[in-house]
Design a protein around this motif. Sequence first.
Motif, PDB file in Angstrom:
ATOM      1  N   VAL A  96     -47.202  15.803 -13.888  1.00  0.00           N
ATOM      2  CA  VAL A  96     -48.080  15.717 -12.713  1.00  0.00           C
ATOM      3  C   VAL A  96     -47.900  16.990 -11.902  1.00  0.00           C
ATOM      4  CG1 VAL A  96     -48.588  14.477 -10.580  1.00  0.00           C
ATOM      5  CG2 VAL A  96     -47.846  13.222 -12.593  1.00  0.00           C
ATOM      6  N   CYS A  98     -48.411  18.681  -8.364  1.00  0.00           N
ATOM      7  CA  CYS A  98     -48.717  18.425  -6.962  1.00  0.00           C
ATOM      8  C   CYS A  98     -48.834  19.776  -6.284  1.00  0.00           C
ATOM      9  CB  CYS A  98     -47.624  17.591  -6.310  1.00  0.00           C
ATOM     10  SG  CYS A  98     -47.448  15.984  -7.076  1.00  0.00           S
ATOM     11  N   GLY A 101     -52.249  20.094  -1.904  1.00  0.00           N
ATOM     12  CA  GLY A 101     -52.647  18.783  -1.387  1.00  0.00           C
ATOM     13  C   GLY A 101     -53.318  17.895  -2.407  1.00  0.00           C
ATOM     14  N   GLN A 102     -53.111  18.199  -3.678  1.00  0.00           N
ATOM     15  CA  GLN A 102     -53.718  17.377  -4.724  1.00  0.00           C
ATOM     16  C   GLN A 102     -52.682  17.045  -5.771  1.00  0.00           C
ATOM     17  OE1 GLN A 102     -57.146  19.164  -6.596  1.00  0.00           O
ATOM     18  NE2 GLN A 102     -58.256  17.302  -6.097  1.00  0.00           N
ATOM     19  N   ALA A 103     -52.680  15.803  -6.194  1.00  0.00           N
ATOM     20  CA  ALA A 103     -51.789  15.424  -7.280  1.00  0.00           C
ATOM     21  C   ALA A 103     -52.643  15.068  -8.477  1.00  0.00           C
ATOM     22  CB  ALA A 103     -50.935  14.230  -6.857  1.00  0.00           C
ATOM     23  N   ARG A 104     -52.371  15.721  -9.601  1.00  0.00           N
ATOM     24  CA  ARG A 104     -53.156  15.340 -10.783  1.00  0.00           C
ATOM     25  C   ARG A 104     -52.305  15.440 -12.037  1.00  0.00           C
ATOM     26  NH1 ARG A 104     -55.861  19.862 -13.233  1.00  0.00           N
ATOM     27  NH2 ARG A 104     -54.953  21.760 -12.390  1.00  0.00           N
ATOM     28  N   PRO A 296     -45.257  10.379  -7.731  1.00  0.00           N
ATOM     29  CA  PRO A 296     -45.950  11.000  -8.868  1.00  0.00           C
ATOM     30  C   PRO A 296     -45.377  10.520 -10.185  1.00  0.00           C
ATOM     31  CG  PRO A 296     -45.321  12.649  -7.236  1.00  0.00           C
ATOM     32  CD  PRO A 296     -44.650  11.375  -6.829  1.00  0.00           C
ATOM     33  N   ALA A 299     -46.391   6.826 -10.885  1.00  0.00           N
ATOM     34  CA  ALA A 299     -47.791   6.744 -11.311  1.00  0.00           C
ATOM     35  C   ALA A 299     -47.956   7.293 -12.721  1.00  0.00           C
ATOM     36  CB  ALA A 299     -48.673   7.511 -10.336  1.00  0.00           C
TER      37      ALA A 299
ATOM     38  N   SER B  73     -54.579  11.324  -0.990  1.00  0.00           N
ATOM     39  CA  SER B  73     -55.181  12.437  -0.262  1.00  0.00           C
ATOM     40  C   SER B  73     -54.126  13.430   0.208  1.00  0.00           C
ATOM     41  CB  SER B  73     -55.975  11.909   0.934  1.00  0.00           C
ATOM     42  OG  SER B  73     -55.088  11.448   1.920  1.00  0.00           O
ATOM     43  N   GLU B  74     -52.860  12.984   0.265  1.00  0.00           N
ATOM     44  CA  GLU B  74     -51.794  13.921   0.628  1.00  0.00           C
ATOM     45  C   GLU B  74     -51.239  14.632  -0.604  1.00  0.00           C
ATOM     46  OE1 GLU B  74     -49.004  11.447   2.639  1.00  0.00           O
ATOM     47  OE2 GLU B  74     -50.448  10.966   4.229  1.00  0.00           O
ATOM     48  N   GLY B  75     -51.786  14.305  -1.760  1.00  0.00           N
ATOM     49  CA  GLY B  75     -51.309  14.970  -2.971  1.00  0.00           C
ATOM     50  C   GLY B  75     -49.999  14.422  -3.479  1.00  0.00           C
ATOM     51  N   ILE B  76     -49.696  13.194  -3.120  1.00  0.00           N
ATOM     52  CA  ILE B  76     -48.428  12.607  -3.551  1.00  0.00           C
ATOM     53  C   ILE B  76     -48.631  11.728  -4.780  1.00  0.00           C
ATOM     54  CG2 ILE B  76     -46.680  10.895  -2.866  1.00  0.00           C
ATOM     55  CD1 ILE B  76     -46.970  12.101  -0.018  1.00  0.00           C
ATOM     56  N   LEU B  77     -49.744  11.020  -4.805  1.00  0.00           N
ATOM     57  CA  LEU B  77     -50.000  10.086  -5.899  1.00  0.00           C
ATOM     58  C   LEU B  77     -51.147  10.592  -6.768  1.00  0.00           C
ATOM     59  CD1 LEU B  77     -49.082   7.195  -6.797  1.00  0.00           C
ATOM     60  CD2 LEU B  77     -51.116   6.361  -5.628  1.00  0.00           C
ATOM     61  N   PRO B  78     -50.878  10.794  -8.050  1.00  0.00           N
ATOM     62  CA  PRO B  78     -51.987  11.203  -8.918  1.00  0.00           C
ATOM     63  C   PRO B  78     -52.869  10.008  -9.257  1.00  0.00           C
ATOM     64  CG  PRO B  78     -49.975  11.041 -10.203  1.00  0.00           C
ATOM     65  CD  PRO B  78     -49.603  10.674  -8.794  1.00  0.00           C
TER      66      PRO B  78
END
Lengths: 329, 551
Positions: A96, A98, A101-104, A296, A299, B73-78
């Motif tokens: 993941v 991070c 400001g985006q987590a993907r 992260p 998830a 939206s805070e970029g913590i959870l994908p």
Amino acid sequence: MDGEGALRLHPWALSVEGLLLGEEEVEDEEMTAERRINPQVEVRMEAWGPLEPKVESPLDGVLFVDGVRRVDAGVVKQEGNHLYWGLFGSYGVGAVECRHGQARVIVEQVERRLVLGGGRVPELLRIPCGSSVLEYRGILSRNRQQEVRGELQRLMRDKEGALISGLGDGLLLIVDGPLTFQVPRDMPVLGYAKSHHRRYLEDPKLVQVVLDLPPGTRTPLFLIPREGGHDLFSCYARVAPSPVPRHPLVGIVRLEMWAVMGLEAAVRLADSATALIPRFASSAQWDPRAPVNLHPVAALEERLRHRLGDHGWVRRGIEQFLFRGGEEP
Amino acid sequence: MTQVGLVLGTEDAYPLEFWVGVAEGQYLQLDDVVYVKTEVPGLEKGVKIYGVVDRVRSRYEGARFDSDVFRASEGILPVGIATSAHVSVTRVEPEIYVPPRPGQVVYRALGEERDRALFFDTMARRFPVGLSRDGQPIWADLDYLDGTKGAHVNIAGISGIATKTSYAMFLLYSLFHHPNTAEAQGVKNASAIIFNVKGEDLLFLDLPNARLTDEARDIYQAMGLPVGPFQSVRLWAPPARSNPFDLIPDTDARQEGVRVFCWSLREFCQGRLLRFLFADADTETSQLDYAVAAAERYLFEETAGQPQNQAWVQVDGHRLTSFQDLVELLDKEEKKVFSHLAPVTVGAFRRRLWACVDTVGHLIRGDLDLEADKHRIDPWAHKVSVIHITKLHDRAKRFVVGVVLKQLLEAKDTQGTREPLLFVVLDELNKYAPREGRSPLKEVVLDIAERGRSLGVILIGAQQTASEVERRVVTNAAFRVTGRLDMAEAEQSEYGFLGDSARRRATILTSGSLFFSQPSIPVPVLVRFPFPAWATRSEEACRPDPWSRLR
């Protein structure tokens, strides 16, 4: 099927008999008595206390790497008078990112293996399963014959290592679990150990420092000697406070870095990570391992587990395959 | 062929509805038309399933709690974002009702495929009823309007956003002016009667709208419609009460070209029109009915054989030249006319009749001998006849509507043929054919709804609330149109044809948009219709310059 002897299902081997041994988490390796922990690599014993991380410039981003594995079915292979334990296992690894400001999720990979403790191992089994065909590559367990489960864990960790080697774009890399593999020395890789089964620090004063760590701080680094020059720097850090009734180690993680990168780089890395990880701490309703199992990672694990496929469905595919004597329809 | 997504496998797919996972870089919005091909063993070409999007949703995948949106939206959870669309199936070709299978490719239906999805290819005689939201014409099948397979239009919607009457006029305009239908059998010589029950909007139908925007013009052109006013229009208005001697139209915004309508006393007696003075639906009128029938019979018999060109009547030796004369005579001859009726009933009858003297009296006259024909509404003389009754008292409105409809039904009965067709536009059906009670007017409207198809009288009815209108009037309409509905009204069973999604949307429809439901298409379709090309107010009217002839 490749080779003589038939694979047979061992339906309850995993849960009941303990036949398929193997450690769940190879977090704590044996240390030889003569090579002891050195807690004085960063500060002297007298100066041990919580350290506020010194971060000159905030990180551009961070990569979390993790893997999950599952025993799809336990099997026994009979060759003549010999019985060999084994398993059909699947594992997935992913990362993941991070950043900004985006987590993907940027990588997800799933592999399947037939691990056997001995005998002749088929090269590849293609098992029809619903709309797809699952490919299990045969592997002979390196360890004792019953430790096929540990072998699956090792395969997954190796895959994580391979994944990390391909990810080097300067971001901080946090690998879930301790560092069990070697990566290029210039990569800022950090192991993230959540469970604390082994006592690395004997001195009660040092232990007290760990227990009393305020959130967002870490202990000084200590050196964990390893065989073959794979020594590690390590420290404890607190991700979140641990109010009563939780025990004081809840919210504490142990960070690991390859000693080969040098003390200065390790301090920088430990500081960056200590400052960064509290914001990723998970909430109790999300994860039973909260707060230390970071969002992260939690998830990603969920997603990877999903990618392994429905367990009942995969297991049925394997059963049908074995029922037909290992023939593809 | 544009692929927009795949059939979902996490939601059940049925032969009549399914979900589509919308592909990355694509979108589906409400009312979009799509199709999917599915295989059926033994059927080489497979089955094509067409449908219309009636729900679209988007959600996080990988999130478990509502608060995860903040973590994401805070970029913590994908998390992933999944967008899906629900499709209501409109057509299955050939008709083998199997569900599409998960993973099958869904295409956006364009051109011929869209026509097929909405059955436009099956409409031999079609005319546009508006544009879909993607700017394509929506067609209606004339067969279901002219009586071939069905007839009548019913329009529902709250007032104030100018939908019902405007749309009724637009439908007529499209029907009368579109090249597909203007010259079509049945429409070519058809005419329309329009009751203008509110405002004076319809008094300018024959004048171009000076404020028509280019955008609106484009909409007309997109449907292949000319831009302009109605052709061959006759405007009718009641006489002003202020002037008892001259017949001056009782209108405010426009007087020129407006003709006065009224009935002669002789017509009133011979046509048995008295009943329409008692047209307010009343459950307690059963006794009153006898009185009405007795009075009608008396007047009919007494005036039989009197000269056709004479407006006044001679009854019992009295010369009656006004409605009041007639009422006074009935008073005087009470014993003779109502001999067998209870005095209470007769009293009720007389009270009501007297109330009509002021409100309806000026419409029933004995002073227009030579000109009687000039004031008689002839629906076939012009393509469009507007009957302006806005300013009349409710009782007089009912009388006019009742009498006009009755007379034209009688005329059609006499004609004995469906053609020429006659379209009747009537708003406020809840007043003229209410669900509760019975009245002679309601019977006439119901007669049109039930026999109109074979008689060639097509009702384009409208009301705010279909739930308050006689059920048979509403259900006999082949085309059901719904503008904005009030939330409670939308829940009524009358709007079941809309389905859940359109029902909800009906509560937020804006001016110029409505749901159009027709027998050929199993789902209601959202249509937009343009601003009128004819004037609806004096300021909009593009009048010919009166001086131009002098120059």
